[in-house]
Design an enzyme around this catalytic site. Structure first.
Site, PDB file in Angstrom:
ATOM      1  N   ASP A 147     -31.642 102.243  47.559  1.00 22.35           N
ATOM      2  CA  ASP A 147     -32.292 101.641  46.383  1.00 22.35           C
ATOM      3  C   ASP A 147     -31.328 100.766  45.583  1.00 22.35           C
ATOM      4  O   ASP A 147     -31.718 100.179  44.573  1.00 22.35           O
ATOM      5  CB  ASP A 147     -32.950 102.720  45.498  1.00 22.35           C
ATOM      6  CG  ASP A 147     -31.984 103.801  45.039  1.00 22.35           C
ATOM      7  OD1 ASP A 147     -31.066 104.157  45.797  1.00 22.35           O
ATOM      8  OD2 ASP A 147     -32.159 104.312  43.910  1.00 22.35           O
ATOM      9  N   ASP A 192     -25.367 105.166  40.003  1.00 19.68           N
ATOM     10  CA  ASP A 192     -25.902 106.521  39.853  1.00 19.68           C
ATOM     11  C   ASP A 192     -24.747 107.480  39.596  1.00 19.68           C
ATOM     12  O   ASP A 192     -23.667 107.358  40.185  1.00 19.68           O
ATOM     13  CB  ASP A 192     -26.639 106.943  41.120  1.00 19.68           C
ATOM     14  CG  ASP A 192     -27.920 106.140  41.317  1.00 19.68           C
ATOM     15  OD1 ASP A 192     -28.244 105.299  40.461  1.00 19.68           O
ATOM     16  OD2 ASP A 192     -28.590 106.374  42.338  1.00 19.68           O
TER      17      ASP A 192
HETATM   18 ZN   LIG Z   1     -30.387 105.225  42.848  1.00 17.61          ZN
HETATM   19 ZN   LIG Z   2     -27.817 106.904  44.403  1.00 23.05          ZN
END
Ligand SMILES: [Zn+2]
Ligand SMILES: [Zn+2]
Ligand SMILES: [Zn+2]
Ligand SMILES: [Zn+2]
Lengths: 363, 363
Positions: free
Chosen positions: A66, A254
């Protein structure tokens, strides 16, 4: 000199019809830099105020799909009608070069410009991520031994310094550093620090001293002494205002632990930090390498940032202004939780195509 | 047994806000097969009537980005809440395995099911594509020597037979073959041929003969003789109607020459064929390995197909019902050109999310 942060995708995990996956633009008059490039980023760029031909650098926080699966397609699309003379420079974790080279080479995609991938050499700390004792990753060969793509120029392998800070880029206007974040796989935060901006030239004063607009103006603005036609020596401090501090923007990948930012992230104007799940789901969030609004606000407070911008929402949170559903959980929950720590004025909940100006600071 | 062809993306080259890149679903009660998987296909699937968990096979016509860059993301997304016991089987040109393995491994994406990539071994004809003497491709290493992805099972290398037809799949209900098309890089057409469908059971007649519904019904439907409780021997042809011919669907990758279809594509119910540019741009189309409506209609006529479905439009053609612009070229141009050859009833201009039923044939 304007500076804007443009959110092109604010979803975690996968894109939906109303939210793209991670992609953020940093834009000024001269260029656009992208941070992450999840699937569909090229479509989001097209919907935005960004001119594809202006994209000169792309930074990838980590290799989860992503955050990078949209990179090959974006490269192909921005290459159309784009005969850049300078290569597009791409920065990201080890393995990024292999991903891009493999994708562009197998599809035999010829680009209208060259590109370079600079990889950040990972350190052992970045591989420690355990959930109930099990390490979630497996051994992957990160190096590519194939021949370069015809548009690829060799890139660097950038190691971190003794303080575990990666210095990625530096020119006379701006610099970019990276620090590592804790996530399921190696992930980085990018700290973009503008250099101090030269003070304003007092044109009226110069005119009064008989200096005509032209080369002498540039010279004194650049910090050199000049001699007026009258013979008077004029020093920059007489006619140039004090420099204004540069702006500072932090864009995190993240993370469930962003403490390394304390080394280089102090007093940022904007901290873009994920808040995948609400505070009550903290355990699940951390297990998956993610943060809650509380965790984001905590690091924001410790960094003394002006503004915290939340992004990377779980799909369970609908857009704030979502009207077609009843009793749905929305991003409002996440915003409220961060705002209760930082104050409402200091928190923004990003949404797709939101553009935030980073104002020039006063001297 | 219903059969539907669902268009998930009808754009060439790159996705736009109103048109996805190549992805087509073939759907019946039991499963969905996808043909091509350009960037954003997972979002298009979500918008459609397709249940992601039903996707059991994926066929890739060629490795241009607009036909395969969405595959890794789609695999990750359909893997969520999907504990298939059977692996997803993927078919495509040599190099597809490397692309998918590299993408899924570098992103450390663990799937809820296993997958297999079967590669079609290319033949020298597929590499001959010259424009003004220049071969547009370069040498790319198509083989992958890395370790398998944890969810990957070894796949086949499928060679074509003496007639240059690739036999990809065959069970008692349906079979899939491939032939090569001429394009800038090796490209395939897939011919999906349903087996003859057993005739209808005459339940009234069986009841009259005193046969109770149950196992005897299944037996006779499967073609076996049965003995009624009365002792009467009943043969299938007494109570089962004649078998109905199976349906045939052809889905082509990008092409400027589809003659190999003449070997296996006769009398198809549906031919999905690209028509990137209008007839007046035939030279440009062929130079780029693409077709015009005339070229698509020509092969459709020679194959005696029931219906020609056009897709893979250049972005210069707006959707037919596009209202927000004046004097724009739309897909109507392409439809009209094909219809003038085949007749209006035999041509469909596909658009995103169009679903076409393939009716059962009469016996
Ligand atoms: Zn992510
Ligand atoms: Zn990630
Ligand atoms: Zn194409
Ligand atoms: Zn193609």
């Amino acid at each position: 000199m304007s500076m804007k942060v443009i959110f092109l995708g604010t979803a975690s995990a996968y894109p939906t019809p109303d939210r793209g996956v991670s992609c953020i633009g940093l834009k000024n008059e001269d260029w656009v830099w992208l941070f992450d490039c999840g699937e569909g980023s090229q479509t989001q760029v097209m919907k935005s105020e960004i001119k594809p031909g202006k994209i000169s650098k792309i930074f990838i926080t980590h290799l989860h799909g992503d955050h990078c699966y949209g990179l090959p397609g974006l490269m192909c699309t921005i290459s159309q009608n784009n005969q850049r003379s300078e290569p597009v420079e791409i920065y990201g974790p080890e393995g990024l070069r292999k991903f891009l080279r493999t994708s562009l080479s197998l599809s035999q995609s010829q680009l209208g410009f060259d590109y370079i991938v600079h990889e950040l050499k990972m350190i052992p700390e970045q591989y420690v991520f355990e959930t109930s004792g099990a390490i979630l990753t497996w051994d992957v060969n990160l190096s590519c031994d194939d021949v370069l793509h015809p548009n690829e120029r060799p890139g660097l392998l950038i190691e971190c310094d003794r303080d575990k800070v990666w210095e990625l880029y530096d020119d006379n206007k701006i610099g970019v550093k990276a620090v590592w974040l804790k996530h399921r796989i190696p992930s980085f935060a990018f700290v973009i620090q503008e250099k101090p901006i030269a003070g304003k030239l007092d044109a009226a004063k110069l005119k009064a001293k008989g200096v005509p607009p032209g080369p002498l103006y540039s010279k004194i603005k650049a910090g050199e002494k000049i001699t007026a036609p009258s013979g008077e020596k004029i020093s920059p401090r007489d006619v140039v205002g004090p420099p204004r501090p540069g702006r500072k923007v932090i864009i995190c990948g993240d993370t469930c632990w962003s403490e390394e930012l304390l080394k280089v992230g102090q007093n940022a104007d904007i901290l873009v930090h994920e808040a995948t799940l609400q505070n009550s789901c903290k355990d699940t969030a951390i297990q998956n390498g993610h943060s809650t609004p509380d965790m984001a606000a905590d690091i924001a407070q410790r960094l003394n940032v002006k503004k915290l911008v939340l992004t990377h929402y779980s799909q369970r949170y609908k857009p704030i202004n979502c009207t077609d559903t009843e009793n749905q959980e929305t991003v409002q929950i996440l915003y409220d939780e961060a705002a209760s720590v930082m104050g409402k004025d200091r928190v923004v909940a990003a949404y797709d195509l939101l553009s935030i100006s980073v104002p020039l600071k006063s001297s």
